[in-house]
Design an enzyme around this catalytic site. Structure first.
Site, mmCIF file in Angstrom:
data_model
loop_
_atom_site.group_PDB
_atom_site.id
_atom_site.type_symbol
_atom_site.label_atom_id
_atom_site.label_comp_id
_atom_site.label_asym_id
_atom_site.label_seq_id
_atom_site.Cartn_x
_atom_site.Cartn_y
_atom_site.Cartn_z
ATOM 1 N N LYS A 211 0.132 4.265 -0.249
ATOM 2 C CA LYS A 211 -0.515 5.448 0.338
ATOM 3 C C LYS A 211 -0.293 6.655 -0.577
ATOM 4 O O LYS A 211 -0.261 6.494 -1.797
ATOM 5 C CB LYS A 211 -0.020 5.659 1.766
ATOM 6 C CG LYS A 211 -0.159 4.365 2.598
ATOM 7 C CD LYS A 211 0.099 4.517 4.056
ATOM 8 C CE LYS A 211 -0.105 3.184 4.765
ATOM 9 N NZ LYS A 211 0.106 3.237 6.194
ATOM 10 N N HIS B 10 -9.356 1.243 5.380
ATOM 11 C CA HIS B 10 -8.046 1.385 6.025
ATOM 12 C C HIS B 10 -8.206 2.328 7.217
ATOM 13 O O HIS B 10 -8.999 3.273 7.163
ATOM 14 C CB HIS B 10 -7.028 1.934 5.016
ATOM 15 C CG HIS B 10 -5.625 1.883 5.551
ATOM 16 N ND1 HIS B 10 -5.154 2.803 6.461
ATOM 17 C CD2 HIS B 10 -4.622 1.001 5.339
ATOM 18 C CE1 HIS B 10 -3.896 2.487 6.774
ATOM 19 N NE2 HIS B 10 -3.553 1.392 6.108
ATOM 20 N N SER C 91 3.823 -2.400 10.249
ATOM 21 C CA SER C 91 5.288 -2.461 10.377
ATOM 22 C C SER C 91 5.895 -3.779 9.902
ATOM 23 O O SER C 91 6.846 -4.284 10.498
ATOM 24 C CB SER C 91 5.703 -2.138 11.816
ATOM 25 O OG SER C 91 5.287 -0.826 12.153
ATOM 26 N N GLU D 83 -5.115 -4.981 10.883
ATOM 27 C CA GLU D 83 -4.030 -4.012 11.050
ATOM 28 C C GLU D 83 -4.241 -3.252 12.351
ATOM 29 O O GLU D 83 -4.993 -2.254 12.378
ATOM 30 C CB GLU D 83 -4.029 -3.020 9.891
ATOM 31 C CG GLU D 83 -3.811 -3.657 8.533
ATOM 32 C CD GLU D 83 -3.266 -2.637 7.535
ATOM 33 O OE1 GLU D 83 -2.159 -2.843 7.046
ATOM 34 O OE2 GLU D 83 -3.941 -1.640 7.284
ATOM 35 N N ASN E 222 0.865 -1.180 0.000
ATOM 36 C CA ASN E 222 0.000 0.000 0.000
ATOM 37 C C ASN E 222 0.902 1.231 0.000
ATOM 38 O O ASN E 222 1.506 1.556 1.019
ATOM 39 C CB ASN E 222 -0.881 -0.056 1.272
ATOM 40 C CG ASN E 222 -1.703 1.198 1.466
ATOM 41 O OD1 ASN E 222 -1.782 2.054 0.589
ATOM 42 N ND2 ASN E 222 -2.318 1.318 2.639
ATOM 43 N N GLY F 211 2.932 1.967 10.769
ATOM 44 C CA GLY F 211 3.922 3.041 10.627
ATOM 45 C C GLY F 211 4.687 3.359 11.902
ATOM 46 O O GLY F 211 5.390 4.360 11.959
ATOM 47 N N GLU G 64 -6.482 4.673 8.202
ATOM 48 C CA GLU G 64 -6.230 6.081 7.874
ATOM 49 C C GLU G 64 -7.465 6.725 7.236
ATOM 50 O O GLU G 64 -7.655 7.939 7.320
ATOM 51 C CB GLU G 64 -4.990 6.195 6.967
ATOM 52 C CG GLU G 64 -3.721 5.974 7.786
ATOM 53 C CD GLU G 64 -2.542 5.414 7.010
ATOM 54 O OE1 GLU G 64 -2.553 5.450 5.769
ATOM 55 O OE2 GLU G 64 -1.602 4.927 7.663
HETATM 56 P P1 PGA Z 1 3.087 0.114 7.639
HETATM 57 O O1 PGA Z 1 1.601 0.361 7.115
HETATM 58 O O2 PGA Z 1 3.607 -1.123 6.970
HETATM 59 O O3 PGA Z 1 3.852 1.343 7.234
HETATM 60 O O4 PGA Z 1 3.008 -0.049 9.118
HETATM 61 C C1 PGA Z 1 0.713 -0.699 6.942
HETATM 62 C C2 PGA Z 1 -0.585 -0.200 6.391
HETATM 63 O O5 PGA Z 1 -1.023 0.902 6.751
HETATM 64 O O6 PGA Z 1 -1.226 -0.888 5.578
#
Ligand code: PGA
Length: 254
Positions: free
Chosen positions: A12, A101, A216, A172, A10, A178, A103
């Site tokens: 983003k 997601h 992560s 997640e 992803n 992140g 976010e």
């Molecule tokens: P990340 O994000 O691997 O940077 O932790 C995962 C995600 O948001 O799908």
């Protein structure tokens, strides 16, 4: 028989044409040179910003690398400024779309009900919906992790359009996204086992749906995570922006 692992990146809101083409070409060349080993062990999905889809689609067309969208609107078309429909994403070469997601849930106030409508739109086009769920650090600290995920799943799945091959659930935990902090084996196996049981009971069509872990994931921990029980793949954010790192994650599935 072991299930095919899904390795999804992803991106983003990251990527301009030059770096995105370079990254995609590097991933593609890795995947092609490992085609035999990959077999039906792993599928690779890249979810770039929608602006890059017309550029990347000709590169990956007819290859084992698939494209996905990061979000979509429930409607097919109309006066929805800034939005993009599932039909548009499909037309641009996508085979899957991420919905719900954290976010989007947190930053855009998306409810479970809206996520279910978006997932239904993805299904309407014949694509696969990657439906994300996960608790916050606060919910986990209060002992509400399973309850949160259960209610998100119960309300974010479009009951009328589901079947195992068109729906992937990505767990997640928000605190692991992140942050560099990955959930422990126990956290992941407990939650994935819980999700699997819940799907079997409440959504039998999804009994064998792929369950991804995200938060992560990187080259150094992917092999371990992919071996956890009920983990059928990973959804990778930050580490998917570095082709070498992402290829290590793909390699971990072989
Ligand atoms: P990340 O994000 O691997 O940077 O932790 C995962 C995600 O948001 O799908």
């Amino acid at each position: 028989m072991t299930k095919t692992k899904l390795i999804a990146g992803n991106w983003k809101m990251n990527g301009m044409p030059d770096d995105s083409v370079r990254r995609t070409e590097q991933i593609l060349s890795f995947v092609k040179s490992h085609k035999q080993a990959l077999g039906d062990k792993a599928t690779v999905l890249l979810c770039p910003p929608a602006t890059l889809l017309p550029l990347l689609h000709p590169l990956v067309k007819n290859s084992p690398v698939f494209l996905g969208g990061q979000d979509c609107h429930p409607q097919t078309s109309g006066a929805f400024t800034g939005d993009i429909s599932a039909e548009m994403l499909k037309n641009a070469g996508c085979s899957s779309v991420i919905v719900g997601h954290s976010e989007r849930r947190a930053g855009h106030g998306e409810s479970d009900e809206l996520v279910a409508q978006k997932a239904a739109a993805v299904h309407r086009t014949g694509m696969t919906a990657v439906i994300c769920v996960g608790e916050t650090a606060e919910q986990r600290a209060k002992g509400l992790a399973e309850k949160t995920v259960r209610s998100q799943i119960a309300a974010s799945l479009p009951v009328d359009t589901l079947y195992a091959d068109n729906t992937v659930i990505a767990y997640e935990p928000v605190w692991a996204i992140g942050s560099g902090e990955t959930a422990t084996r126990e956290d992941v196996e407990t939650m994935h086992g819980f999700i699997r049981d819940f799907l079997r009971k409440k959504f039998p069509a999804l009994s064998e749906a792929q369950l991804l872990y995200g938060g992560s994931v990187k080259g150094a921990n992917a092999k371990q995570i992919l071996e956890y029980e009920n983990v059928d793949g990973v959804l990778v954010g930050g580490a998917s922006l570095n082709a070498t790192e992402f290829c290590k994650i793909i390699e971990a599935a072989l």
